[in-house]
Design a protein around this motif. Structure first.
Motif, PDB file in Angstrom:
ATOM      1  N   GLN A 154       9.460  11.547   0.734  1.00 59.52           N
ATOM      2  CA  GLN A 154       9.680  12.408   1.882  1.00 59.52           C
ATOM      3  C   GLN A 154       8.768  11.968   3.024  1.00 59.52           C
ATOM      4  O   GLN A 154       7.560  11.902   2.879  1.00 59.52           O
ATOM      5  CB  GLN A 154       9.385  13.864   1.520  1.00 59.52           C
ATOM      6  CG  GLN A 154       9.623  14.831   2.656  1.00 59.52           C
ATOM      7  CD  GLN A 154       9.310  16.264   2.247  1.00 59.52           C
ATOM      8  OE1 GLN A 154       8.886  16.519   1.113  1.00 59.52           O
ATOM      9  NE2 GLN A 154       9.498  17.191   3.145  1.00 59.52           N
ATOM     10  N   LEU A 155       9.378  11.688   4.169  1.00 51.90           N
ATOM     11  CA  LEU A 155       8.604  11.286   5.331  1.00 51.90           C
ATOM     12  C   LEU A 155       8.074  12.518   6.026  1.00 51.90           C
ATOM     13  O   LEU A 155       8.829  13.440   6.333  1.00 51.90           O
ATOM     14  CB  LEU A 155       9.477  10.482   6.298  1.00 51.90           C
ATOM     15  CG  LEU A 155      10.244   9.301   5.723  1.00 51.90           C
ATOM     16  CD1 LEU A 155      11.001   8.577   6.813  1.00 51.90           C
ATOM     17  CD2 LEU A 155       9.333   8.359   4.967  1.00 51.90           C
ATOM     18  N   GLN A 156       6.789  12.529   6.299  1.00 50.01           N
ATOM     19  CA  GLN A 156       6.204  13.727   6.871  1.00 50.01           C
ATOM     20  C   GLN A 156       4.994  13.386   7.722  1.00 50.01           C
ATOM     21  O   GLN A 156       4.221  12.491   7.408  1.00 50.01           O
ATOM     22  CB  GLN A 156       5.775  14.686   5.750  1.00 50.01           C
ATOM     23  CG  GLN A 156       5.289  16.032   6.220  1.00 50.01           C
ATOM     24  CD  GLN A 156       5.002  16.958   5.043  1.00 50.01           C
ATOM     25  OE1 GLN A 156       5.272  16.629   3.889  1.00 50.01           O
ATOM     26  NE2 GLN A 156       4.466  18.126   5.333  1.00 50.01           N
ATOM     27  N   LEU A 157       4.866  14.127   8.809  1.00 53.31           N
ATOM     28  CA  LEU A 157       3.672  14.085   9.643  1.00 53.31           C
ATOM     29  C   LEU A 157       3.069  15.483   9.643  1.00 53.31           C
ATOM     30  O   LEU A 157       3.802  16.469   9.735  1.00 53.31           O
ATOM     31  CB  LEU A 157       4.011  13.660  11.069  1.00 53.31           C
ATOM     32  CG  LEU A 157       4.414  12.197  11.279  1.00 53.31           C
ATOM     33  CD1 LEU A 157       4.958  11.978  12.675  1.00 53.31           C
ATOM     34  CD2 LEU A 157       3.242  11.270  11.016  1.00 53.31           C
ATOM     35  N   GLU A 158       1.773  15.554   9.574  1.00 55.75           N
ATOM     36  CA  GLU A 158       1.106  16.848   9.556  1.00 55.75           C
ATOM     37  C   GLU A 158      -0.055  16.843  10.527  1.00 55.75           C
ATOM     38  O   GLU A 158      -0.966  16.009  10.420  1.00 55.75           O
ATOM     39  CB  GLU A 158       0.615  17.194   8.154  1.00 55.75           C
ATOM     40  CG  GLU A 158      -0.017  18.581   8.065  1.00 55.75           C
ATOM     41  CD  GLU A 158      -0.370  18.984   6.646  1.00 55.75           C
ATOM     42  OE1 GLU A 158      -0.127  18.176   5.740  1.00 55.75           O
ATOM     43  OE2 GLU A 158      -0.886  20.101   6.456  1.00 55.75           O
ATOM     44  N   GLU A 159      -0.023  17.802  11.451  1.00 51.44           N
ATOM     45  CA  GLU A 159      -1.076  17.938  12.427  1.00 51.44           C
ATOM     46  C   GLU A 159      -2.126  18.930  11.927  1.00 51.44           C
ATOM     47  O   GLU A 159      -1.807  19.887  11.204  1.00 51.44           O
ATOM     48  CB  GLU A 159      -0.539  18.444  13.769  1.00 51.44           C
ATOM     49  CG  GLU A 159       0.593  17.627  14.358  1.00 51.44           C
ATOM     50  CD  GLU A 159       1.952  18.142  13.934  1.00 51.44           C
ATOM     51  OE1 GLU A 159       2.948  17.802  14.607  1.00 51.44           O
ATOM     52  OE2 GLU A 159       2.031  18.877  12.940  1.00 51.44           O
ATOM     53  N   SER A 160      -3.350  18.737  12.370  1.00 52.20           N
ATOM     54  CA  SER A 160      -4.426  19.679  12.067  1.00 52.20           C
ATOM     55  C   SER A 160      -5.493  19.542  13.140  1.00 52.20           C
ATOM     56  O   SER A 160      -5.471  18.604  13.943  1.00 52.20           O
ATOM     57  CB  SER A 160      -5.017  19.409  10.683  1.00 52.20           C
ATOM     58  OG  SER A 160      -5.623  18.132  10.643  1.00 52.20           O
ATOM     59  N   VAL A 219      -1.544  13.142  10.323  1.00 56.66           N
ATOM     60  CA  VAL A 219      -1.564  12.351   9.100  1.00 56.66           C
ATOM     61  C   VAL A 219      -0.150  12.130   8.600  1.00 56.66           C
ATOM     62  O   VAL A 219       0.637  13.077   8.512  1.00 56.66           O
ATOM     63  CB  VAL A 219      -2.404  13.042   8.010  1.00 56.66           C
ATOM     64  CG1 VAL A 219      -2.415  12.202   6.739  1.00 56.66           C
ATOM     65  CG2 VAL A 219      -3.821  13.282   8.502  1.00 56.66           C
ATOM     66  N   ALA A 220       0.155  10.894   8.269  1.00 54.09           N
ATOM     67  CA  ALA A 220       1.479  10.552   7.770  1.00 54.09           C
ATOM     68  C   ALA A 220       1.486  10.483   6.252  1.00 54.09           C
ATOM     69  O   ALA A 220       0.517  10.037   5.640  1.00 54.09           O
ATOM     70  CB  ALA A 220       1.922   9.215   8.334  1.00 54.09           C
ATOM     71  N   SER A 221       2.567  10.928   5.673  1.00 53.42           N
ATOM     72  CA  SER A 221       2.762  10.785   4.232  1.00 53.42           C
ATOM     73  C   SER A 221       4.186  10.329   3.982  1.00 53.42           C
ATOM     74  O   SER A 221       5.102  10.658   4.724  1.00 53.42           O
ATOM     75  CB  SER A 221       2.479  12.097   3.503  1.00 53.42           C
ATOM     76  OG  SER A 221       3.321  13.120   3.980  1.00 53.42           O
ATOM     77  N   GLY A 222       4.346   9.518   2.960  1.00 59.67           N
ATOM     78  CA  GLY A 222       5.671   9.019   2.625  1.00 59.67           C
ATOM     79  C   GLY A 222       6.053   7.755   3.363  1.00 59.67           C
ATOM     80  O   GLY A 222       7.113   7.188   3.099  1.00 59.67           O
ATOM     81  N   PHE A 223       5.222   7.330   4.279  1.00 62.19           N
ATOM     82  CA  PHE A 223       5.467   6.074   4.989  1.00 62.19           C
ATOM     83  C   PHE A 223       4.144   5.634   5.621  1.00 62.19           C
ATOM     84  O   PHE A 223       3.196   6.399   5.702  1.00 62.19           O
ATOM     85  CB  PHE A 223       6.548   6.243   6.071  1.00 62.19           C
ATOM     86  CG  PHE A 223       6.148   7.129   7.222  1.00 62.19           C
ATOM     87  CD1 PHE A 223       6.205   8.511   7.114  1.00 62.19           C
ATOM     88  CD2 PHE A 223       5.713   6.578   8.415  1.00 62.19           C
ATOM     89  CE1 PHE A 223       5.837   9.329   8.156  1.00 62.19           C
ATOM     90  CE2 PHE A 223       5.342   7.388   9.477  1.00 62.19           C
ATOM     91  CZ  PHE A 223       5.400   8.772   9.342  1.00 62.19           C
ATOM     92  N   THR A 224       4.093   4.405   6.085  1.00 60.98           N
ATOM     93  CA  THR A 224       2.897   3.925   6.767  1.00 60.98           C
ATOM     94  C   THR A 224       3.142   3.912   8.267  1.00 60.98           C
ATOM     95  O   THR A 224       4.234   3.602   8.738  1.00 60.98           O
ATOM     96  CB  THR A 224       2.527   2.504   6.297  1.00 60.98           C
ATOM     97  OG1 THR A 224       3.640   1.634   6.533  1.00 60.98           O
ATOM     98  CG2 THR A 224       2.181   2.489   4.820  1.00 60.98           C
TER      99      THR A 224
END
Length: 125
Positions: free
Chosen positions: A1-7, A23-28
């Protein structure tokens, strides 16, 4: 799952600083430009900054030039938005998104995808 998460959002007094993370997860992130956007209550989403893949090109909205700074740490799969000298008009929900286009070409929100959920920034005394 491609995801970006802000904090990193929060409440800060005028003149204060915050550093947002995306921060990205599921891809670079390496191959993508990353845009930062914000949306204030009752207003349209607007572009704040864009950093190209490898960081060769950086752009800022006129309203934040000289106060905001974007950077990327690809090994950490993270893009940062350092916000200094914050003003009440910076109050908004801040989002990051990725684009397979260059910053110069990605002028429309439709050129970005995998938007994060956003992080709220409130600048108030």
């Amino acid at each position: 799952q491609l995801q970006l998460e802000e904090s990193g959002g929060g409440l800060v007094q005028p003149g204060g600083s915050l550093r947002l993370s995306c921060v990205a997860s599921g891809f670079t992130l390496d191959y993508y430009a990353i845009g930062w956007f914000r949306q204030a209550p009752g207003k349209e989403r607007e572009a704040v900054s864009c950093i190209s893949s490898a960081g060769g090109t950086i752009e800022y909205a006129d309203s934040v030039k000289g106060r905001f700074s974007v950077s990327r740490d690809d090994p950490k799969n993270t893009v940062y938005l350092q916000m200094n000298n914050l003003k009440p008009e910076d109050t908004a929900v801040y989002y990051c998104a990725k684009s397979r286009y260059t910053c110069a070409y990605a002028r429309s929100l439709s050129h970005y995808d995998d938007w994060g959920q956003g992080t709220a920034v409130t600048v108030s005394s």
